[in-house]
Design a protein around this motif. Structure first.
Motif, PDB file in Angstrom:
ATOM      1  N   GLY A   1      11.122  15.352  57.597  1.00 16.56           N
ATOM      2  CA  GLY A   1      11.324  13.923  57.804  1.00 16.56           C
ATOM      3  C   GLY A   1      10.368  13.344  58.827  1.00 16.56           C
ATOM      4  N   HIS A   2      10.133  14.090  59.927  1.00 14.59           N
ATOM      5  CA  HIS A   2       9.178  13.652  60.946  1.00 14.59           C
ATOM      6  C   HIS A   2       7.789  13.476  60.332  1.00 14.59           C
ATOM      7  CE1 HIS A   2      11.807  15.619  64.276  1.00 14.59           C
ATOM      8  NE2 HIS A   2      12.104  14.339  64.141  1.00 14.59           N
ATOM      9  N   ILE A   3       7.363  14.496  59.584  1.00 13.59           N
ATOM     10  CA  ILE A   3       5.994  14.532  59.073  1.00 13.59           C
ATOM     11  C   ILE A   3       5.768  13.447  58.035  1.00 13.59           C
ATOM     12  CG2 ILE A   3       4.332  15.923  57.790  1.00 13.59           C
ATOM     13  CD1 ILE A   3       5.657  18.413  59.093  1.00 13.59           C
ATOM     14  N   THR A   4       6.641  13.382  57.024  1.00  8.65           N
ATOM     15  CA  THR A   4       6.449  12.399  55.951  1.00  8.65           C
ATOM     16  C   THR A   4       6.670  10.970  56.439  1.00  8.65           C
ATOM     17  OG1 THR A   4       8.756  12.724  55.252  1.00  8.65           O
ATOM     18  CG2 THR A   4       7.061  14.021  54.126  1.00  8.65           C
ATOM     19  N   GLY A   5       7.657  10.776  57.317  1.00 11.39           N
ATOM     20  CA  GLY A   5       7.941   9.434  57.819  1.00 11.39           C
ATOM     21  C   GLY A   5       6.815   8.872  58.659  1.00 11.39           C
ATOM     22  N   SER A   6       6.312   9.682  59.597  1.00  9.79           N
ATOM     23  CA  SER A   6       5.223   9.207  60.456  1.00  9.79           C
ATOM     24  C   SER A   6       3.950   8.982  59.650  1.00  9.79           C
ATOM     25  CB  SER A   6       4.965  10.212  61.587  1.00  9.79           C
ATOM     26  OG  SER A   6       4.588  11.484  61.080  1.00  9.79           O
ATOM     27  N   GLN A   7       3.694   9.839  58.668  1.00  8.83           N
ATOM     28  CA  GLN A   7       2.513   9.660  57.825  1.00  8.83           C
ATOM     29  C   GLN A   7       2.583   8.358  57.048  1.00  8.83           C
ATOM     30  OE1 GLN A   7       1.788  12.784  54.975  1.00  8.83           O
ATOM     31  NE2 GLN A   7       0.378  11.549  53.776  1.00  8.83           N
ATOM     32  N   SER A   8       3.714   8.096  56.406  1.00 10.35           N
ATOM     33  CA  SER A   8       3.861   6.882  55.600  1.00 10.35           C
ATOM     34  C   SER A   8       3.766   5.622  56.455  1.00 10.35           C
ATOM     35  CB  SER A   8       5.200   6.902  54.857  1.00 10.35           C
ATOM     36  OG  SER A   8       5.253   7.952  53.937  1.00 10.35           O
TER      37      SER A   8
ATOM     38  N   THR B   1       3.145   0.837  51.130  1.00 13.03           N
ATOM     39  CA  THR B   1       4.376   0.167  51.550  1.00 13.03           C
ATOM     40  C   THR B   1       5.550   0.676  50.722  1.00 13.03           C
ATOM     41  OG1 THR B   1       3.190  -1.827  52.247  1.00 13.03           O
ATOM     42  CG2 THR B   1       5.540  -2.058  51.798  1.00 13.03           C
ATOM     43  N   GLY B   2       5.349   0.787  49.415  1.00 16.25           N
ATOM     44  CA  GLY B   2       6.379   1.358  48.552  1.00 16.25           C
ATOM     45  C   GLY B   2       6.700   2.784  48.918  1.00 16.25           C
ATOM     46  N   SER B   3       5.665   3.558  49.233  1.00 19.73           N
ATOM     47  CA  SER B   3       5.857   4.940  49.650  1.00 19.73           C
ATOM     48  C   SER B   3       6.664   5.029  50.939  1.00 19.73           C
ATOM     49  CB  SER B   3       4.485   5.606  49.860  1.00 19.73           C
ATOM     50  OG  SER B   3       4.614   6.867  50.459  1.00 19.73           O
ATOM     51  N   CYS B   4       6.355   4.141  51.883  1.00 21.57           N
ATOM     52  CA  CYS B   4       7.050   4.136  53.174  1.00 21.57           C
ATOM     53  C   CYS B   4       8.518   3.758  52.995  1.00 21.57           C
ATOM     54  CB  CYS B   4       6.355   3.172  54.127  1.00 21.57           C
ATOM     55  SG  CYS B   4       6.988   3.218  55.819  1.00 21.57           S
TER      56      CYS B   4
ATOM     57  N   VAL C   1      -4.511   9.199  57.815  1.00 17.50           N
ATOM     58  CA  VAL C   1      -5.921   8.955  57.499  1.00 17.50           C
ATOM     59  C   VAL C   1      -6.358   9.782  56.292  1.00 17.50           C
ATOM     60  CG1 VAL C   1      -8.290   9.214  58.319  1.00 17.50           C
ATOM     61  CG2 VAL C   1      -6.544   8.285  59.848  1.00 17.50           C
ATOM     62  N   PHE C   2      -6.088  11.104  56.335  1.00 13.12           N
ATOM     63  CA  PHE C   2      -6.592  11.998  55.293  1.00 13.12           C
ATOM     64  C   PHE C   2      -5.707  12.046  54.049  1.00 13.12           C
ATOM     65  CE2 PHE C   2      -8.574  13.802  59.150  1.00 13.12           C
ATOM     66  CZ  PHE C   2      -9.902  13.756  58.742  1.00 13.12           C
ATOM     67  N   GLY C   3      -4.439  11.640  54.169  1.00  9.47           N
ATOM     68  CA  GLY C   3      -3.546  11.746  53.025  1.00  9.47           C
ATOM     69  C   GLY C   3      -3.024  10.436  52.489  1.00  9.47           C
ATOM     70  N   THR C   4      -3.002   9.392  53.339  1.00 10.26           N
ATOM     71  CA  THR C   4      -2.392   8.123  52.927  1.00 10.26           C
ATOM     72  C   THR C   4      -3.415   7.005  52.772  1.00 10.26           C
ATOM     73  OG1 THR C   4      -0.354   8.736  54.067  1.00 10.26           O
ATOM     74  CG2 THR C   4      -0.624   6.423  53.511  1.00 10.26           C
ATOM     75  N   VAL C   5      -4.442   7.010  53.589  1.00 10.26           N
ATOM     76  CA  VAL C   5      -5.425   5.929  53.551  1.00 10.26           C
ATOM     77  C   VAL C   5      -6.576   6.257  52.597  1.00 10.26           C
ATOM     78  CG1 VAL C   5      -7.068   4.565  54.881  1.00 10.26           C
ATOM     79  CG2 VAL C   5      -4.853   5.171  55.883  1.00 10.26           C
ATOM     80  N   ILE C   6      -7.256   7.361  52.840  1.00  8.97           N
ATOM     81  CA  ILE C   6      -8.467   7.667  52.070  1.00  8.97           C
ATOM     82  C   ILE C   6      -8.190   7.990  50.599  1.00  8.97           C
ATOM     83  CG2 ILE C   6     -10.428   9.252  51.863  1.00  8.97           C
ATOM     84  CD1 ILE C   6     -10.521   9.418  54.889  1.00  8.97           C
ATOM     85  N   PRO C   7      -7.291   8.952  50.272  1.00  4.29           N
ATOM     86  CA  PRO C   7      -7.112   9.279  48.841  1.00  4.29           C
ATOM     87  C   PRO C   7      -6.648   8.116  47.968  1.00  4.29           C
ATOM     88  CG  PRO C   7      -6.258  11.046  50.205  1.00  4.29           C
ATOM     89  CD  PRO C   7      -6.556   9.898  51.125  1.00  4.29           C
ATOM     90  N   PRO C   8      -5.560   7.398  48.321  1.00  5.49           N
ATOM     91  CA  PRO C   8      -5.158   6.287  47.452  1.00  5.49           C
ATOM     92  C   PRO C   8      -6.225   5.206  47.327  1.00  5.49           C
ATOM     93  CG  PRO C   8      -3.383   6.873  48.942  1.00  5.49           C
ATOM     94  CD  PRO C   8      -4.602   7.585  49.423  1.00  5.49           C
ATOM     95  N   LEU C   9      -6.921   4.929  48.437  1.00  7.23           N
ATOM     96  CA  LEU C   9      -7.959   3.904  48.415  1.00  7.23           C
ATOM     97  C   LEU C   9      -9.110   4.316  47.504  1.00  7.23           C
ATOM     98  CD1 LEU C   9      -9.080   1.243  49.499  1.00  7.23           C
ATOM     99  CD2 LEU C   9     -10.029   2.514  51.438  1.00  7.23           C
TER     100      LEU C   9
END
Length: 311
Positions: A36-43, A201-204, A234-242
């Motif tokens: 939960g910590h990891i996925t929540g903070s990433q999103s 935003t949907g992911s979050c 940066v490496f999992g949420t911003v760059i790949p989807p963009l």
């Protein structure tokens, strides 16, 4: 530059970025942080970064942010914002399922299970959208799957598989395949940054529903979680989807899925260089095989371009 080649480069770079996530997650788990910590903070941090980047683009380059310059003159109706957010929920599911798989299984096996999105995405396209894969794409898929077995180190360790971990791995692969498909078909008329921000935003939202963000109140976020959340963002949420939102509409889902397999070689390299994990010769062979498969689908188009230049 050819449209398909340009798209392939974006998908390739997005996959390379995604490949370092398992290493970051392993380190975060070793410091005591939870799923939960990891996925929540990433999103959350990823959503924050993308909206900041979009608003800056809109402020500094208003003529570029009002529409997708690649679709200039496109008269199709705009996709409703909530549909783009809903499509982005698949991104959140990928993180939740994959990170749980990494926790329950060896990293090499987790990566192998995630890589099954390659054939899953092609099957979904063939069944739902009636788009048959080409022969060269089928050959590339077979080569990738063979390379995946070698690169994952299946022959280098005795395997004790957790059934729950295997299930999470296949769920991650399914969610990743659906993400690739929706990324290539939803909201393509939007600016890439706005589309990415809406998707995350949907992911979050989905992630916070599953894992309430208690780290905002218990001090964990500012006690060190932020650095891993930011790296993952940066490496999992911003760059790949963009990059995928830019590249996949140009390559198509099937070809984009093949290029996105660059994730596995990068995962092997990062585990070797950062985590100092032992990588056997057979694993390096698998990396080379996968890289060959990534190049294969574009060989024909590159050859034709070279012939056209010579004529």
């Amino acid at each position: 530059m050819d449209k398909r080649v340009k798209g392939s480069i974006f998908v390739f770079l997005g996959a390379c970025s995604f490949g370092v996530l398992s290493t970051i997650v392993k380190i975060a788990y070793s410091e005591g942080y939870t799923l939960g910590h990891i996925t929540g903070s990433q999103s959350f941090l990823g959503m924050l970064l993308l909206w900041i980047l979009y608003l800056l683009q809109k402020k500094l380059f208003p003529t570029r942010s009002t529409y997708n310059t690649e679709n200039k003159g496109d008269i199709r109706p705009k996709t409703a914002w909530w549909k783009v957010c809903a499509a982005g929920m698949f991104t959140g599911l990928v993180g939740i399922f994959y990170y749980q798989c990494v926790k329950l299984l060896p990293a090499s096996i987790s990566i192998i299970l995630l890589m099954q999105y390659l054939w899953i995405s092609i099957v979904i396209e063939a069944i739902i959208f009636k788009k048959k894969p080409t022969r060269i794409q089928l050959i590339a898929v077979c080569i990738v799957l063979i390379g995946t077995v070698f690169a994952g180190g299946v022959f280098n360790e005795s395997l004790t598989l957790n059934p729950t971990g295997v299930a999470f791995g296949f769920l991650a692969a399914l969610a990743y395949a659906l993400f690739l498909i929706t990324s290539g078909r939803v909201g393509n008329e939007l600016p890439a940054l706005k589309k990415g921000a809406l998707m995350i935003t949907g992911s979050c939202i989905l992630t916070f529903i599953i894992f309430p963000p208690l780290f905002f109140f218990d001090g964990v976020l500012f006690d060190g979680l932020y650095k891993w959340g930011l790296a993952l963002a940066v490496f999992g949420t911003v760059i790949p989807p963009l990059f995928f939102s830019i590249g996949i509409p140009k390559t198509g889902v099937s070809l984009g899925a093949i290029f996105s397999t660059a994730e596995l070689p990068v995962a092997v390299l990062s585990s070797y260089l950062i985590l100092r994990e032992n990588v056997a010769l057979l694993q390096w062979m698998g990396v080379v095989i996968i890289l060959m498969a990534i190049v294969l689908p574009n060989l024909k188009s590159l050859t034709n371009r070279k012939k056209n230049r010579l004529v």
